[in-house]
Design a protein around this motif. Structure first.
Motif, short mmCIF file in Angstrom:
data_model
loop_
_atom_site.label_atom_id
_atom_site.label_comp_id
_atom_site.label_asym_id
_atom_site.label_seq_id
_atom_site.Cartn_x
_atom_site.Cartn_y
_atom_site.Cartn_z
N GLU A 514 -54.59 -6.67 -34.40
CA GLU A 514 -55.94 -6.96 -34.78
C GLU A 514 -56.67 -7.87 -33.77
O GLU A 514 -56.23 -8.95 -33.61
CB GLU A 514 -55.80 -7.61 -36.04
N ARG A 515 -57.46 -7.48 -33.15
CA ARG A 515 -58.26 -8.14 -32.04
C ARG A 515 -59.28 -9.21 -32.74
O ARG A 515 -60.14 -8.99 -33.52
CB ARG A 515 -58.81 -7.20 -30.98
N ARG A 516 -59.09 -10.48 -32.13
CA ARG A 516 -59.66 -11.45 -32.85
C ARG A 516 -60.96 -11.80 -32.21
O ARG A 516 -61.19 -11.66 -30.75
CB ARG A 516 -59.05 -12.74 -32.87
N SER A 517 -62.21 -12.28 -32.72
CA SER A 517 -63.33 -12.74 -32.18
C SER A 517 -63.16 -14.26 -32.24
O SER A 517 -62.51 -15.07 -33.09
CB SER A 517 -64.73 -12.23 -32.77
N SER A 518 -64.04 -15.02 -31.35
CA SER A 518 -63.98 -16.29 -31.43
C SER A 518 -65.34 -16.74 -30.77
O SER A 518 -66.01 -16.28 -30.07
CB SER A 518 -62.75 -16.90 -30.36
N GLN A 519 -65.61 -18.17 -31.61
CA GLN A 519 -67.04 -18.74 -30.89
C GLN A 519 -66.47 -20.40 -30.76
O GLN A 519 -65.78 -20.87 -31.58
CB GLN A 519 -67.94 -18.46 -32.19
N GLY A 520 -67.58 -20.96 -29.98
CA GLY A 520 -67.22 -22.41 -30.05
C GLY A 520 -68.32 -23.00 -28.87
O GLY A 520 -69.26 -22.19 -28.66
N THR A 521 -68.20 -23.97 -28.57
CA THR A 521 -69.04 -24.83 -27.53
C THR A 521 -68.20 -25.60 -26.55
O THR A 521 -67.08 -26.03 -26.76
CB THR A 521 -69.68 -25.94 -28.42
N SER A 526 -71.05 -30.65 -15.65
CA SER A 526 -72.53 -30.78 -15.21
C SER A 526 -73.15 -31.58 -16.12
O SER A 526 -74.47 -31.86 -15.91
CB SER A 526 -73.02 -29.81 -14.52
N GLY A 527 -72.95 -31.46 -17.61
CA GLY A 527 -73.35 -31.88 -18.60
C GLY A 527 -74.19 -30.58 -19.43
O GLY A 527 -74.63 -30.88 -20.36
N LEU A 528 -73.89 -29.46 -18.89
CA LEU A 528 -74.51 -28.27 -19.54
C LEU A 528 -73.66 -28.11 -20.96
O LEU A 528 -72.34 -28.25 -20.87
CB LEU A 528 -74.24 -27.02 -18.58
N VAL A 529 -74.41 -27.57 -21.94
CA VAL A 529 -73.74 -27.43 -22.97
C VAL A 529 -73.76 -25.99 -23.29
O VAL A 529 -74.89 -25.60 -23.52
CB VAL A 529 -73.93 -28.26 -24.37
N LEU A 530 -72.59 -25.23 -23.32
CA LEU A 530 -72.74 -23.89 -23.67
C LEU A 530 -72.18 -23.37 -25.16
O LEU A 530 -70.96 -24.00 -25.27
CB LEU A 530 -71.95 -23.05 -22.47
N ASP A 531 -72.59 -22.37 -25.81
CA ASP A 531 -72.32 -21.87 -26.93
C ASP A 531 -71.57 -20.43 -26.18
O ASP A 531 -72.10 -19.90 -25.76
CB ASP A 531 -73.15 -21.65 -27.79
N TYR A 532 -70.38 -20.55 -26.52
CA TYR A 532 -69.60 -19.04 -26.18
C TYR A 532 -69.17 -18.33 -27.52
O TYR A 532 -68.93 -18.77 -28.36
CB TYR A 532 -68.31 -19.50 -25.15
N ALA A 533 -68.91 -16.98 -27.20
CA ALA A 533 -68.58 -16.16 -28.15
C ALA A 533 -67.66 -14.78 -27.44
O ALA A 533 -68.13 -14.40 -26.49
CB ALA A 533 -69.74 -15.38 -29.01
N VAL A 534 -66.49 -14.75 -28.02
CA VAL A 534 -65.73 -13.65 -27.51
C VAL A 534 -65.71 -12.69 -28.61
O VAL A 534 -65.18 -12.90 -29.69
CB VAL A 534 -64.15 -14.20 -27.35
#
Length: 804
Positions: A514-521, A526-534
């Protein structure tokens, strides 16, 4: 001489007997010897005389026999000299002697090559003659055979043994005898053929038989005997075991003729099993002959084939793909419903089994086929499938806009199958897909979010400029085919933590079912804040997205801080209101109590001005206490601790209490109250205090906005178990813009009412109606008054604990 001597010897013997003493013994012996010699001489003379007579007689016989032999030899020589005979004589191992000649037309050699039979006799006759001669010379076996020469001449060969010699006579037959010999040869050939055929029939596993004119079995093969459970064919014949039923045999006898043999399938029982035989029976002058082939398996296969073909036809008929099948004569044999729907042809025309060329001509005439520069060439190319080895395919762009892929496959036994695959939707989808891919590519390239797609091997497939800009990498470092580990190394200067690219690599290259999805920050150096999603994609691909949330996070943090401050301020406000409200209730209660006490006559009389001041103090205190109670009720509702005290309420008594309680307020406003209700409203389970508050607040609000001298209408009714009532005034009404805010707290209408207020009355009504799971609706138009309709359902639970 013998006859004379005998009496003398006898007389002498007699005399000697009578006179025994006349001669001595010596004399007697001598006398005996002399007599013996004389007798021998006489006997020899007699034998010689007789032998001489015999010799003369034999001489005469020999001379007579020699004369006869010489005469016979002359005759034999004359016979042998005939050109129609030749004799070969073998005397032991000596060279054979050849006598006589055969006619030249026989092709027989005249010299010693005569014995090389293979040179002038047919192979079969030569080999048969050689075997017969070997048997004659070695075992004295006589023979009479007929041989054929290469010139189609017939000879009779006779082998005999006489006087230790072997003779073989070759005789050229005359016409009659030649015909008989030819018939004999033909008979031998026929008998050999019959024997071969019987041997062949005995060796095959097909039952075969012969019958006489009466229908009795005369010969059967081994397969017939095995079929009727006989130990041998002779037993089957002797016991008359029949493989066919009586009805079948009678049918054969009635139908079969010499010109038309019987041929049909007959059902019978063999070894206890029902069997189908394909029987052929031939009528001949001597009876009949027949053979049977077991076709039970063939019939089963045929039935299965028919079922399969029917199933295939039904399957093809339900296919959405048009199919047409043509036979070896290029005539239509099968078509499905999809074919009819595609070409819209007449069913009668299709059922007439048209030729393939005719069908194409009909479609062309109906303008349903693609336009061609050379119709004849195009049609010949299409029909060449019947001569092709491989499947032919072509694209037809029809005038109606449809696109068909046509597959034409030739059958090994002749004919062809045409399959028409409708590619219209596929072409349209492909066009739209290509357009969509192009648009998506352009869209992804212009997105502000960073996007990267990886394959199941962990290598990047595509990325957009925003992705490279967020991570500060070049296009070469993120080119397609770059492994995620190499990409992580390139991004390490911006973010190098275990929960970063190593986690992405594990998720993308994982072999989990089962391939999982993931989310986070992530927060970069450099101070950049990124929201990521797999996000897992089809085909085992994975999409990795990054959204720059730096500004949002900063704004969120600021809003969070402000929200925390506002929450604390709201809590402080609520605490203050509750504290002040509780603190105000006691002084107000005391003020109202002392005011009522001052009005008591026992404390003394008040002048007119003092009484007026006391009334103002009492009225203001009551209004203030009501306001404080309303604030406390709303605070209790907001805190979620308000609980209703349910009990059974008589609605008639409730209306009486409300009319009494509101009487002073109505009199003060100069309005009247009209209550419309059925004689028996019955009862309802609700909180009596809160329900009374709802009615009083609505009537007070109506009295405040009604002009002096007007009337307020209170209409009550029951709808099932619900209590529905409405309060209607004749005031200025409410605009549509204001209706949506009338239930808001502190929304007042002081400018149009007689008495200003805090604007909590309708808010309390709305809160208490909602606590009863009821509904409140306002219907109002400017200049036409206002109607407030409430619906209070009856509760099911008997009671709840009430909060003070």
């Amino acid at each position: 001489m013998a006859s004379i001597a005998q009496p003398v010897f006898a007389q002498a013997a007699a005399d000697a007997a009578q006179s025994p003493h006349l001669f001595t013994s010596t004399q007697v012996v001598g006398f005996s010897v002399v007599i013996g010699v004389i007798s021998a001489a006489l006997l020899s003379t007699l034998w010689v005389v007789r032998q001489r007579g015999n010799l003369e007689s034999e001489g005469r016989e020999i001379r007579s026999a020699l004369s006869d032999a010489q005469q016979r030899i002359s005759q034999y020589q004359a016979l042998i000299a005939d050109k129609n005979r030749r004799i070969v004589i073998w005397d032991g191992d000596e060279r054979p002697e050849l006598l006589g000649q055969l006619p030249a037309e026989t092709g027989a050699p005249q010299d010693n090559e005569f014995l090389a039979f293979g040179l002038w006799l047919k192979p079969r006759s030569a080999s048969e003659l050689d075997r017969a001669i070997d048997g004659l010379r070695q075992s004295a076996k006589s023979f009479d055979i007929v041989v054929e020469t290469h010139r189609e001449e017939v000879l009779e060969a006779q082998g005999r043994v006489s006087g230790g010699r072997a003779f073989v006579r070759f005789v050229a037959l005359n016409n009659l005898r030649a015909e008989l010999a030819e018939l004999k040869i033909e008979r031998d050939r026929l008998m050999s053929s019959i024997s071969a055929f019987q041997g062949l029939l005995d060796s095959i596993d097909l039952p075969a038989w012969q019958r006489d004119t009466e229908g009795r079995l005369t010969w059967v093969n081994h397969a017939y005997g095995a079929a009727v459970d006989a130990s041998s064919p002779d037993e089957a014949i002797a016991e008359g075991r029949e493989i066919l039923t009586t009805i079948a045999r009678e049918r054969i006898r009635a139908v079969a003729t010499p010109e038309s043999p019987f041929h049909d399938k007959i059902s019978t029982v063999i070894h206890g099993n029902r069997t189908f035989l394909d029987v052929v029976d031939v009528r001949v002058p001597s009876g009949s002959a027949g053979i049977a082939v077991d076709v039970s398996g063939i019939e089963t296969v045929r039935a299965e084939l028919e079922r399969t073909l029917k199933s295939h036809a039904e399957t093809l008929d339900h296919l959405a793909t048009p199919v047409a099948i043509f036979d070896g004569d290029q005539r239509l044999q099968f078509y499905n419903q999809a074919f009819v729907s595609l070409w819209q042809l007449d069913i009668a025309f299709l059922e007439s089994k048209p030729d393939n060329a005719e069908l194409l001509e009909r479609l062309r005439a109906a303008k349903k086929l693609p336009d061609q520069l050379s119709w004849k060439t195009w049609k010949e190319t299409a029909l060449s499938v019947y001569r092709a080895l491989d499947t032919q395919s072509d694209l037809w762009h029809l005038p109606n806009g449809q696109t068909l892929r046509v597959f034409a496959t030739a059958h090994p036994q002749g004919g062809a199958t045409w399959v028409f695959e409708n590619l219209t939707e596929q072409v349209d989808l492909e066009t739209r897909y290509n357009t969509l891919v192009k648009v998506q590519g352009e869209t992804i390239d212009h997105l502000s979010e960073g996007v990267a797609v990886f394959g199941p091997d962990g290598r990047i497939r595509l990325s957009n400029p925003a992705f490279r800009a967020l991570w500060g990498i070049t296009e070469a470092e993120a080119k397609p085919g770059t492994h995620i580990r190499a990409l992580g190394d390139a991004c390490a200067p911006s973010y190098d933590r275990p929960d970063g690219w190593k986690t992405f690599a594990e998720l993308i290259t994982s072999f989990d079912d089962e391939r999982r999805s993931s989310q986070g920050t992530l927060e970069l150096f450099s101070g950049l804040v990124l929201d990521y999603a797999v996000i897992p994609l089809p085909n085992a691909q994975t999409m990795l997205t990054f959204v720059n949330m730096t500004d949002s996070v900063r704004a969120e943090r600021a809003l969070t801080e402000k929200n925390d401050a506002l929450r604390k301020a709201d809590e402080l406000k609520n605490d203050f209101v509750q504290h002040v409200s509780y603190e105000l209730r006691s002084p107000l209660t005391n003020i109202i109590g002392f005011t009522d006490l001052l009005r008591t006559p026992g404390l003394g009389d008040l002048n007119e001005r003092q009484a007026e001041y006391i009334d103002h103090i009492s009225t203001s205190s009551s209004v203030l206490l009501t306001l404080v109670n309303d604030i406390l009720d709303l605070a209790t509702v907001d805190a979620g601790i308000m609980r209703l005290n349910y009990s059974e309420i008589d609605l008639g008594d409730l209306l009486d209490d409300v009319s009494i309680q509101i009487a002073d307020r109505l009199q003060e406003s100069g309005v009247t109250l009209e209550i419309t209700a059925p004689a028996r409203l019955g009862s309802i389970i609700a909180d009596p205090q809160r329900l009374k508050q709802i009615l009083v607040k609505l009537l007070s609000n109506a009295a405040n906005f009604s002009p002096e001298g007007a009337s307020i209408a209170l209409a009550c009714q029951r709808e099932g178990t619900d209590f529905v009532f409405s309060v209607t005034d004749q005031g200025p009404g409410i605009s549509q813009e204001m209706i949506s805010t009338v239930f808001d707290r502190f929304a007042t209408g002081a400018k149009s009412g007689k008495r200003g207020g805090a604007g909590l009355g309708l808010s309390i009504v709305d809160s208490f109606v909602n606590l009863h799971n009821g509904q409140v609706v306002i219907d109002s138009q400017p200049g036409k008054g206002t109607t407030v309709i409430c619906r209070i359902p009856s509760a099911n639970l008997p009671s709840y604990a009430a909060a003070e």
